[in-house]
Design an enzyme around this catalytic site. Structure first.
Site, PDB file in Angstrom:
ATOM      1  CG  MET A  34       5.113  -0.128  -9.861  1.00  0.00           C
ATOM      2  SD  MET A  34       5.824   1.519 -10.071  1.00  0.00           S
ATOM      3  CE  MET A  34       5.594   2.202  -8.458  1.00  0.00           C
ATOM      4  CB  ALA A  36       7.514  -3.472  -2.548  1.00  0.00           C
ATOM      5  CG  HIS A  41       0.489  -5.585  -4.224  1.00  0.00           C
ATOM      6  ND1 HIS A  41       1.434  -5.109  -3.344  1.00  0.00           N
ATOM      7  CD2 HIS A  41       0.370  -4.639  -5.180  1.00  0.00           C
ATOM      8  CE1 HIS A  41       1.864  -3.931  -3.755  1.00  0.00           C
ATOM      9  NE2 HIS A  41       1.238  -3.616  -4.864  1.00  0.00           N
ATOM     10  CB  SER A 189       0.879   2.091   0.695  1.00  0.00           C
ATOM     11  OG  SER A 189       1.907   2.665  -0.074  1.00  0.00           O
TER      12      SER A 189
HETATM   13  O1  PAF Z   1      -0.252   0.902  -8.913  1.00  0.00           O
HETATM   14  C1  PAF Z   1       0.897   0.589  -9.302  1.00  0.00           C
HETATM   15  O2  PAF Z   1       1.612  -0.185  -8.672  1.00  0.00           O
HETATM   16  C2  PAF Z   1       1.433   1.193 -10.591  1.00  0.00           C
HETATM   17  O3  PAF Z   1       1.043   2.510 -10.748  1.00  0.00           O
HETATM   18  C3  PAF Z   1       1.110   0.361 -11.849  1.00  0.00           C
HETATM   19  C4  PAF Z   1      -0.388   0.308 -12.119  1.00  0.00           C
HETATM   20  C5  PAF Z   1       1.655  -1.043 -11.698  1.00  0.00           C
HETATM   21  C6  PAF Z   1       1.766   1.001 -13.082  1.00  0.00           C
HETATM   22  O4  PAF Z   1       3.152   1.059 -12.943  1.00  0.00           O
END
Ligand code: PAF
Length: 289
Positions: A34, A36, A41, A189
């Site tokens: 999503m 940010a 990530h 997060s």
């Molecule tokens: O973990 C996330 O960022 C979200 O839940 C995902 C898997 C991209 C689904 O919107």
């Protein structure tokens, strides 16, 4: 030479670009996000890069996983900074669909993974995993990856997606990426950015409490005693609300019995608690020695 990823906003363009890669025999690795983006990530993107020829990252703030009153409108949207970070780590394609692209007008199809979606976080955010499963299924159909990487930080989400892939027969290898932690143990997060300095200082109590509880249970303490201690230390640190701390079966996510675990039993401890306006989640795996 550092190459920026190409930005694609429509399903038709995505399909035509990916078709060429597939026809050339290249495998596709996928990391849904999503945005940010933080180091956690980026570590998932590096894993996808190591496992496939072409890396696709989606950035889509999915409205169906937010309840009314949650932070959909204020969720950080940082496209340029995200692209800069993806350029550093190396990404071929960033997919940035609109809400209309993901949910065409009049859309009526949802995906629900029964039972597992109604436990733990599902008790406090009843809509959440239905929204996640629905958007991830749609993204899988759009991208058709060979492998997709999800963070273990969202352990319940990861297990629900594994189950969905198994139940629906998606030909996709689901890989879990280790939780990325700050030096004091706090799981990274996107929502950590909501905390002020004082809140941030206390936030790592949650990982410290889980760590201690899992160590105690792994050497034979009863689950209920270790959980009581963890609850007390999280509350004492200034978390205003503790949604849950639970020890569960890592596959079904169902609570394990309260006593000592049988030797060799593999388990997962998970927690969710509120530090000021920020809801933090964390989890760790372990085995009873
Ligand atoms: O973990 C996330 O960022 C979200 O839940 C995902 C898997 C991209 C689904 O919107």
């Amino acid at each position: 030479m550092i190459k920026s990823p190409i930005r694609i906003r429509t399903l038709s363009e995505l399909r035509s670009v990916l078709k060429e890669h597939r026809m050339a025999g290249r495998s596709i690795g996928f990391v849904p996000t999503m945005g940010a983006l933080h180091d956690g990530h980026l570590s998932l993107v590096s894993m996808a890069r190591a496992k496939a020829d072409i890396t696709v990252v989606s950035i889509f703030v999915n409205p169906t996983q937010f309840a009314p009153g949650e932070d959909l409108d204020t969720y950080p949207r940082t496209e340029e900074a995200d692209i800069a970070r993806l350029t550093e780590v190396g990404t071929d394609i960033v997919y940035l669909p609109s809400v209309e692209e993901m949910y065409p007008d009049g859309s009526k199809t949802d995906v629900r993974v029964a039972d597992m979606s109604d436990l733990l976080d599902g008790i406090f955010r009843p809509h959440f995993f239905y929204g996640v499963a629905t958007v991830v299924a749609r993204l899988f159909v759009h991208v058709q990856p060979d492998v997709a990487v999800f963070g273990e930080k969202d352990y319940q989400q990861l297990q629900i997606i594994r189950r969905m892939v198994r139940d629906l027969g998606f030909p996709i290898d689901i890989v879990g990426g280790q939780t990325y932690r700050d030096a004091d143990g706090l799981a990274q997060s996107s929502r950590n950015a909501y905390m002020n300095a004082a809140e941030r200082q206390k936030a790592n109590t949650i990982s410290a409490a889980l760590h201690r509880a899992r160590t105690r249970i792994a050497i034979g303490a009863s689950v209920s005693e270790a959980l009581e201690e963890a609850k007390a230390s999280i509350s004492a640190a200034g978390f205003e609300r503790l949604d849950y701390v639970s020890v569960v079966d890592p596959e079904t996510l169902e609570d394990l019995p309260e006593g000592a675990l049988p030797i060799g039993k593999v388990a997962r401890i998970l927690a969710a608690a509120w530090m000021g306006p920020t809801r933090l989640i964390d989890n760790m795996g372990f085995e009873r020695a």
